[in-house]
Write a protein that holds these residues in place. Structure first.
Motif, PDB file in Angstrom:
ATOM      1  N   ARG A 314     -17.161  13.324   1.122  1.00  0.00           N
ATOM      2  CA  ARG A 314     -16.516  14.108   2.164  1.00  0.00           C
ATOM      3  C   ARG A 314     -17.399  15.249   2.652  1.00  0.00           C
ATOM      4  O   ARG A 314     -18.288  15.716   1.934  1.00  0.00           O
ATOM      5  N   PRO A 315     -17.128  15.741   3.871  1.00  0.00           N
ATOM      6  CA  PRO A 315     -17.852  16.908   4.379  1.00  0.00           C
ATOM      7  C   PRO A 315     -17.706  18.098   3.428  1.00  0.00           C
ATOM      8  O   PRO A 315     -16.628  18.342   2.877  1.00  0.00           O
ATOM      9  N   GLY A 316     -18.789  18.801   3.241  1.00  0.00           N
ATOM     10  CA  GLY A 316     -18.769  19.985   2.391  1.00  0.00           C
ATOM     11  C   GLY A 316     -18.805  19.701   0.911  1.00  0.00           C
ATOM     12  O   GLY A 316     -18.671  20.634   0.096  1.00  0.00           O
ATOM     13  N   LYS A 318     -21.379  18.044  -0.839  1.00  0.00           N
ATOM     14  CA  LYS A 318     -22.710  17.576  -1.228  1.00  0.00           C
ATOM     15  C   LYS A 318     -22.945  17.781  -2.717  1.00  0.00           C
ATOM     16  O   LYS A 318     -23.552  16.931  -3.386  1.00  0.00           O
ATOM     17  N   ASN A 338     -24.328  10.945   4.995  1.00  0.00           N
ATOM     18  CA  ASN A 338     -24.052  11.866   6.099  1.00  0.00           C
ATOM     19  C   ASN A 338     -22.874  12.776   5.787  1.00  0.00           C
ATOM     20  O   ASN A 338     -22.504  13.619   6.613  1.00  0.00           O
ATOM     21  N   LEU A 339     -22.274  12.572   4.588  1.00  0.00           N
ATOM     22  CA  LEU A 339     -21.124  13.374   4.155  1.00  0.00           C
ATOM     23  C   LEU A 339     -20.034  13.412   5.238  1.00  0.00           C
ATOM     24  O   LEU A 339     -19.507  14.459   5.590  1.00  0.00           O
ATOM     25  N   GLN A 340     -19.699  12.217   5.715  1.00  0.00           N
ATOM     26  CA  GLN A 340     -18.671  12.102   6.754  1.00  0.00           C
ATOM     27  C   GLN A 340     -17.526  11.173   6.340  1.00  0.00           C
ATOM     28  O   GLN A 340     -16.788  10.675   7.175  1.00  0.00           O
ATOM     29  N   TYR A 341     -17.402  10.928   5.020  1.00  0.00           N
ATOM     30  CA  TYR A 341     -16.283  10.153   4.498  1.00  0.00           C
ATOM     31  C   TYR A 341     -16.276   8.779   5.184  1.00  0.00           C
ATOM     32  O   TYR A 341     -17.327   8.161   5.309  1.00  0.00           O
ATOM     33  N   ASP A 344     -18.682   7.860   8.236  1.00  0.00           N
ATOM     34  CA  ASP A 344     -20.130   7.751   8.086  1.00  0.00           C
ATOM     35  C   ASP A 344     -20.671   6.689   9.037  1.00  0.00           C
ATOM     36  O   ASP A 344     -20.181   5.558   9.054  1.00  0.00           O
TER      37      ASP A 344
END
Length: 386
Positions: A314-316, A318, A338-341, A344
């Motif tokens: 998920r975003p945030g 890392k 890309n940490l976009q769940y 991505d």
């Protein structure tokens, strides 16, 4: 195996789904000559004056669209419907009654015999489409019954520690699945000019009974008339969109940020054999599978095995991604995210809707296998390396 009985069907540009729930309908049909789309029926257990609603599935909105309404009188109802250019999945719902009766609309006289407390046992006659659907649902009814009993026996064998019986039941379960696939293919071959043909193919895609390539070949045999239905067009679009990730296709190229913030490209990290592994720190099945991936990598890394892991964290988060890499001993191969769940872009390119998911590539980046785990993954890598 979950119940395969059709409750609601939808396919759109991004997703293809068929939802099957407890048996909704047991059909029996006989074809009649005639024009128009006329419904008549007897229903017991519903008071006179209650309404009967007719609606059909709308693939554009993933919902049902109302067609007409009738009122029950003397336990009967009648509806004279507009003529249909093409068959369509259609629903009958009764005021004050849970559930519905499903049938295929066609320009025939269609008759219903229904009991309020047993919609699943509704009897329908009229038209070749409903006759074909009846055979399909009869098969699914029996298969679901057998599989349900089988699962109960398997749970009992597992709880009692009877591994031999569990293994025997598992073998029988796989035979049921093979028989199911053979039945569907045979039924398809007898109904290529029927709405059921597309329903069968959609089911086989959803349940992964056959590969997309096999379904595409069968779809080419569907009659031109049936290919004009919205369900067929959406199935065709789905199959076309998924060509890029089928076995035999060149894996889509991608690049993404590494834990160090650099950019890493797939083509720069191809080995003699490459595993593209989709996972996430939050995904428990992924974490359970990771030791098998580590074991396989350690066994074949010196012989040309490469792994590129793509995380759907998920975003945030890392830090959680990096910590999971360390905790599961995955740091010895390449990682991107890309940490976009689920958003991505790499996952979208590979049509990922569940993880873990794996793609095995040869030295030229051609997909040679998909979604193998545990010993099956290790054995396949060994076969390809050699």
């Amino acid at each position: 195996m979950s119940s395969l009985f059709l409750c609601k069907t939808y396919i759109n540009m991004k997703k293809i789904s068929i939802f099957f729930a407890a048996i909704t309908l047991l059909l029996a049909g006989c074809q009649e000559e005639g024009e128009g789309f006329f419904l008549s029926g007897n229903i017991t257990g519903v008071e006179d004056g209650k309404k009967v609603y007719v609606s059909e599935y709308n693939s554009e909105t993933n919902s049902t669209s109302p067609l007409d309404t009738a009122v029950i009188k003397d336990g009967k109802f009648k509806l004279d419907m507009a003529e249909k250019d093409l068959p369509q999945l259609t629903y009958l719902k009764f005021e004050g009654v849970n559930g519905n009766v499903i049938f295929i609309s066609e320009n025939q006289k269609i008759n219903f015999d229904i009991h309020k407390d047993s919609l699943r046992n509704a009897r329908i006659s009229g038209g070749k489409e409903n006759k074909a659907l009846s055979e399909y649902l009869d098969h699914l009814n029996e298969l679901t019954r057998k599989m349900g009993n089988m699962q109960q026996e398997m749970r009992q064998a597992m709880n009692s520690g009877d591994t031999a019986k569990f293994a025997s039941l598992r073998k029988t379960q796989l035979e049921f699945r093979d028989n199911d696939a053979n039945f569907k293919k045979e039924l398809f071959n007898r109904n290529k000019d029927s709405y059921l043909a597309v329903m069968l193919l959609t089911d086989m895609v959803k349940m992964k009974t056959l590969s997309n390539a096999e379904v595409r070949e069968m779809y080419s045999e569907v009659s031109d008339r049936i290919k004009e239905t919205p369900m067929a067009k959406n199935l065709e679009e789905f199959l076309e969109q998924n060509k890029a990730i089928e076995v035999g296709s060149k894996a889509p190229e991608f690049s993404g940020p590494t834990p160090d913030g650099e950019s890493l490209a797939l083509n720069d990290n191809l080995g003699k054999v490459t595993i593209v592994d989709f996972w996430a720190a939050w995904c428990k099945p992924c974490r359970v599978e990771n030791p098998n991936l580590v074991r396989t990598y350690n066994k074949y890394k010196d012989q040309g095995l490469s792994i590129v892991s793509v995380s759907l964290d998920r975003p945030g988060q890392k830090d959680r991604w990096i910590q999971a890499i360390e905790d599961d001993n995955l740091e010895q191969w390449s990682h991107v995210s890309n940490l976009q769940y689920w958003n991505d872009p790499i996952a979208k390119k590979y049509k990922i809707n569940a993880i873990p998911a794996t793609f095995i590539l040869d030295e030229n980046g051609i997909i040679v296998a998909k979604n193998l785990r545990g010993d099956a993954l290790e054995n396949k890598i060994g076969e390809l390396i050699q």
